[in-house]
Design an enzyme around this catalytic site. Structure first.
Site, PDB file in Angstrom:
ATOM      1  N   TYR A 100      17.096   2.723   8.871  1.00  0.00           N
ATOM      2  CA  TYR A 100      15.875   2.473   9.640  1.00  0.00           C
ATOM      3  C   TYR A 100      15.355   3.760  10.270  1.00  0.00           C
ATOM      4  O   TYR A 100      14.162   4.025  10.281  1.00  0.00           O
ATOM      5  CB  TYR A 100      16.123   1.412  10.732  1.00  0.00           C
ATOM      6  CG  TYR A 100      14.834   0.978  11.390  1.00  0.00           C
ATOM      7  CD1 TYR A 100      14.116  -0.110  10.888  1.00  0.00           C
ATOM      8  CD2 TYR A 100      14.306   1.671  12.474  1.00  0.00           C
ATOM      9  CE1 TYR A 100      12.911  -0.483  11.457  1.00  0.00           C
ATOM     10  CE2 TYR A 100      13.110   1.301  13.049  1.00  0.00           C
ATOM     11  CZ  TYR A 100      12.409   0.224  12.543  1.00  0.00           C
ATOM     12  OH  TYR A 100      11.215  -0.151  13.089  1.00  0.00           O
TER      13      TYR A 100
ATOM     14  N   ASP B 144      -9.223  15.695   4.480  1.00  0.00           N
ATOM     15  CA  ASP B 144      -8.821  14.593   3.605  1.00  0.00           C
ATOM     16  C   ASP B 144      -8.313  15.249   2.328  1.00  0.00           C
ATOM     17  O   ASP B 144      -9.088  15.686   1.474  1.00  0.00           O
ATOM     18  CB  ASP B 144      -9.983  13.641   3.312  1.00  0.00           C
ATOM     19  CG  ASP B 144      -9.549  12.475   2.417  1.00  0.00           C
ATOM     20  OD1 ASP B 144      -8.504  12.597   1.747  1.00  0.00           O
ATOM     21  OD2 ASP B 144     -10.254  11.453   2.375  1.00  0.00           O
TER      22      ASP B 144
ATOM     23  N   PHE C 223     -16.378   8.760   2.742  1.00  0.00           N
ATOM     24  CA  PHE C 223     -15.554   7.918   1.888  1.00  0.00           C
ATOM     25  C   PHE C 223     -15.450   6.564   2.585  1.00  0.00           C
ATOM     26  O   PHE C 223     -15.436   6.489   3.814  1.00  0.00           O
ATOM     27  CB  PHE C 223     -14.163   8.511   1.597  1.00  0.00           C
ATOM     28  CG  PHE C 223     -13.420   7.628   0.642  1.00  0.00           C
ATOM     29  CD1 PHE C 223     -13.818   7.559  -0.682  1.00  0.00           C
ATOM     30  CD2 PHE C 223     -12.399   6.792   1.065  1.00  0.00           C
ATOM     31  CE1 PHE C 223     -13.199   6.669  -1.565  1.00  0.00           C
ATOM     32  CE2 PHE C 223     -11.778   5.913   0.189  1.00  0.00           C
ATOM     33  CZ  PHE C 223     -12.180   5.853  -1.135  1.00  0.00           C
ATOM     34  N   THR C 224     -15.372   5.508   1.794  1.00  0.00           N
ATOM     35  CA  THR C 224     -15.482   4.140   2.316  1.00  0.00           C
ATOM     36  C   THR C 224     -14.526   3.859   3.484  1.00  0.00           C
ATOM     37  O   THR C 224     -14.958   3.497   4.575  1.00  0.00           O
ATOM     38  CB  THR C 224     -15.226   3.145   1.174  1.00  0.00           C
ATOM     39  OG1 THR C 224     -13.977   3.473   0.552  1.00  0.00           O
ATOM     40  CG2 THR C 224     -16.333   3.208   0.128  1.00  0.00           C
TER      41      THR C 224
ATOM     42  N   LYS D  46      -2.710   9.498  -5.112  1.00  0.00           N
ATOM     43  CA  LYS D  46      -3.538  10.213  -6.090  1.00  0.00           C
ATOM     44  C   LYS D  46      -2.802  11.474  -6.547  1.00  0.00           C
ATOM     45  O   LYS D  46      -1.881  11.394  -7.341  1.00  0.00           O
ATOM     46  CB  LYS D  46      -4.901  10.546  -5.476  1.00  0.00           C
ATOM     47  CG  LYS D  46      -5.858   9.357  -5.400  1.00  0.00           C
ATOM     48  CD  LYS D  46      -5.631   8.504  -4.203  1.00  0.00           C
ATOM     49  CE  LYS D  46      -6.779   7.540  -3.947  1.00  0.00           C
ATOM     50  NZ  LYS D  46      -6.446   6.605  -2.859  1.00  0.00           N
TER      51      LYS D  46
ATOM     52  N   ARG E 103     -19.703   2.653  -7.885  1.00  0.00           N
ATOM     53  CA  ARG E 103     -19.774   3.554  -6.744  1.00  0.00           C
ATOM     54  C   ARG E 103     -21.253   3.785  -6.484  1.00  0.00           C
ATOM     55  O   ARG E 103     -21.822   4.805  -6.809  1.00  0.00           O
ATOM     56  CB  ARG E 103     -19.066   4.881  -7.025  1.00  0.00           C
ATOM     57  CG  ARG E 103     -17.561   4.765  -7.140  1.00  0.00           C
ATOM     58  CD  ARG E 103     -16.767   4.879  -5.868  1.00  0.00           C
ATOM     59  NE  ARG E 103     -16.565   3.691  -5.094  1.00  0.00           N
ATOM     60  CZ  ARG E 103     -15.477   3.483  -4.331  1.00  0.00           C
ATOM     61  NH1 ARG E 103     -14.478   4.343  -4.317  1.00  0.00           N
ATOM     62  NH2 ARG E 103     -15.383   2.414  -3.580  1.00  0.00           N
TER      63      ARG E 103
ATOM     64  N   PHE F 286     -17.237  -3.868  -1.490  1.00  0.00           N
ATOM     65  CA  PHE F 286     -17.082  -3.675  -2.946  1.00  0.00           C
ATOM     66  C   PHE F 286     -15.779  -4.257  -3.475  1.00  0.00           C
ATOM     67  O   PHE F 286     -15.698  -4.635  -4.634  1.00  0.00           O
ATOM     68  CB  PHE F 286     -17.168  -2.183  -3.309  1.00  0.00           C
ATOM     69  CG  PHE F 286     -16.173  -1.335  -2.569  1.00  0.00           C
ATOM     70  CD1 PHE F 286     -16.450  -0.868  -1.293  1.00  0.00           C
ATOM     71  CD2 PHE F 286     -14.959  -1.005  -3.140  1.00  0.00           C
ATOM     72  CE1 PHE F 286     -15.532  -0.098  -0.592  1.00  0.00           C
ATOM     73  CE2 PHE F 286     -14.029  -0.234  -2.455  1.00  0.00           C
ATOM     74  CZ  PHE F 286     -14.322   0.211  -1.175  1.00  0.00           C
TER      75      PHE F 286
END
Ligand code: F0G
Length: 458
Positions: A73, A216, A125-126, A259, A383, A450
């Protein structure tokens, strides 16, 4: 000079069979999915280009690392490996693991944004924008105008317009701008890079006003590849060096490790400020888990530590971006309009130019993505106006200049032959484009619509 092709820097050790269902079944599947490719079952998809997020193939080393999961943990060995990899390759001092990128965005937004603040960034970005808004801030787009033009060939379309940024600082006051979000390889612009020159200028400007930069870094290695390829003075740098330099010009970072970093799940928040780190540790236990695992299993942190190391290797990144370029060039060669220059993680079809008979309120990109699925079981994503959402004050649709279908390429998953099949399908849909009809909303959720909206054919 004799031509020398590159090839994938790996060989395949395990396969997952894929197959195409019939045209009739595809029509039924997309109808049942409300013409939203997010609502299709993956078994009904032949080539899945919905996203490059969490869809990478892990290496044998990463899988071996999974067996070394220390599922304690607190104080898992894998956390320390991850921390070491981030410090070494990205250079940030302190890290808090999260289950994925948006959880890191949530924490940094809650920590730094106050009610009525403004958060400039190189295109929205969303999830990033939503977390900024939920924290009481307003996102302001300060990307260069070229980014909004799919035909403009600017090599660094993710650059920030310094005048726009400084005007905003002067208008609102530096104390109402907690940070600037700088994204590398800007997703919504079509996977476009920021130049090192521009980033250095943004750093100088923000230093002048005492404003932080939050990076980001979801696709930082892909951005670094374009800098090496296009920016004078960087041709002899390694991608690893460029990645390190980019990170060194920023104060903190949010990462969706699904990514660039070649894992199926995971992310982190990285900061250099100890006080901010302590606050982040305190918030992460509320929403994610203890600060030495956040939202991740030990084995997943191990796979991520190894994935980070693999993601900045030259031969990997050349082949990764190279495959996207291959598909883009093929589609362009067919005379089909796409966002140029071709981006790092996908090919973005220009739905406005492909379907000029559909005005933007008829949701052309959503309709094009559905038509492409019906043609050969290829799943892309919208998009455009659907992703853009509604204005938080007026409640009206936000009509973005870019109305795109993203064909996103998972890393190390598909072969060049798959890319050929995709291009042929895009061509077939293009030839029949006049038969594509518009869509209307049938169900629309409040946030990030979306993902779950349903549509009907007009
Ligand atoms: N930032 C960028 C630039 C992204 O592309 C994403 C995710 C996130 C943040 C959020 O990270 O999904 O791990 O919570 N993009 C995915 C996509 C969903 O398909 O482009 P997450």
């Amino acid at each position: 000079m004799r031509k020398r092709s590159w090839a994938e820097p790996y060989k395949i050790k395990m396969v997952e069979p894929v197959s195409m269902i019939s045209q009739e079944e595809r029509e039924k599947a997309i109808h049942e999915a409300g013409y939203n490719t997010f609502l299709l079952r993956s078994r009904d998809v032949y080539i899945d280009l919905l996203t490059d997020s969490g869809t990478s193939a892990m290496s044998d080393r990463q899988w071996a690392g999974m067996m070394l999961g220390d599922e304690a943990y607190a104080g898992s060995e894998n956390f320390y490996h991850l921390e070491e990899a981030i410090r070494k390759h990205y250079g940030y001092k302190y890290i808090v693991p999260t289950h994925q990128g948006r959880a890191a965005e949530h924490i940094i937004s809650q920590l730094l944004i106050k009610e009525d603040d403004f958060v400039p960034g190189n295109m929205y970005f969303t999830t990033t924008r939503l977390h900024q808004e939920l924290a009481g801030g307003t996102f302001v787009d300060v990307i260069i105008d070229e980014a909004h033009d799919p035909e403009n060939l600017h090599p660094f379309k993710a650059d920030i317009n310094l005048q726009k940024l400084e005007d905003l600082i002067k208008e609102k006051g530096a104390d109402r701008i907690p940070y600037v979000t700088v994204s590398t390889s800007v997703n919504m612009a079509g996977g476009q890079p920021i130049s090192m020159k521009n980033l250095k200028e943004v750093r100088a400007l923000t230093n002048k006003y005492g404003i932080k930069i939050v990076h980001d870094m979801t696709r930082v290695a892909e951005n670094a590849w374009f800098i090496k390829d296009r920016e004078p003075g960087y041709e002899n740098h390694t991608v690893a060096q460029i990645v390190h330099e980019i990170c060194s010009l920023t104060d903190a970072a949010t990462m969706s490790a699904k990514k660039d970093a070649l894992v199926n799940i995971g992310g982190f928040l990285a900061v250099n400020d100890k006080e901010l780190y302590d606050k982040a540790c305190n918030l992460v236990v509320i929403y994610e888990g203890l600060h030495t695992y956040g939202g991740m299993a030990g084995r997943d942190m191990e796979a991520l530590a190894i994935g980070i190391t693999e993601s900045i290797q030259e031969d990997h990144i050349r082949a990764r971006v190279g495959q996207v370029q291959y598909l883009g060039e093929k589609i362009m060669g067919m005379g089909i309009p796409i966002v140029q220059p071709i981006g790092s993680h996908g090919v973005f079809l220009d739905a406005k130019r492909i379907l000029p008979h559909l005005t933007q309120d008829k949701l052309p990109a959503q309709a094009l993505a559905a038509a492409l699925y019906v043609d050969a079981g290829i799943r892309g994503m919208e998009r455009g106006v659907v992703s853009s959402g509604r204005d938080k004050k007026t409640g009206e649709h936000i009509y973005p200049k870019l109305e795109l279908v993203r064909l996103t390429i998972p890393r190390r998953v598909y072969t060049q032959a798959h890319m050929d099949v995709v291009a042929e399908s895009v061509e077939a849909v293009y030839e029949n484009r006049s038969s594509v009809t518009g869509l209307a909303f049938e169900y629309e959720p409040e946030y990030l619509r979306f993902f779950q909206s349903r549509f009907r054919k007009l």
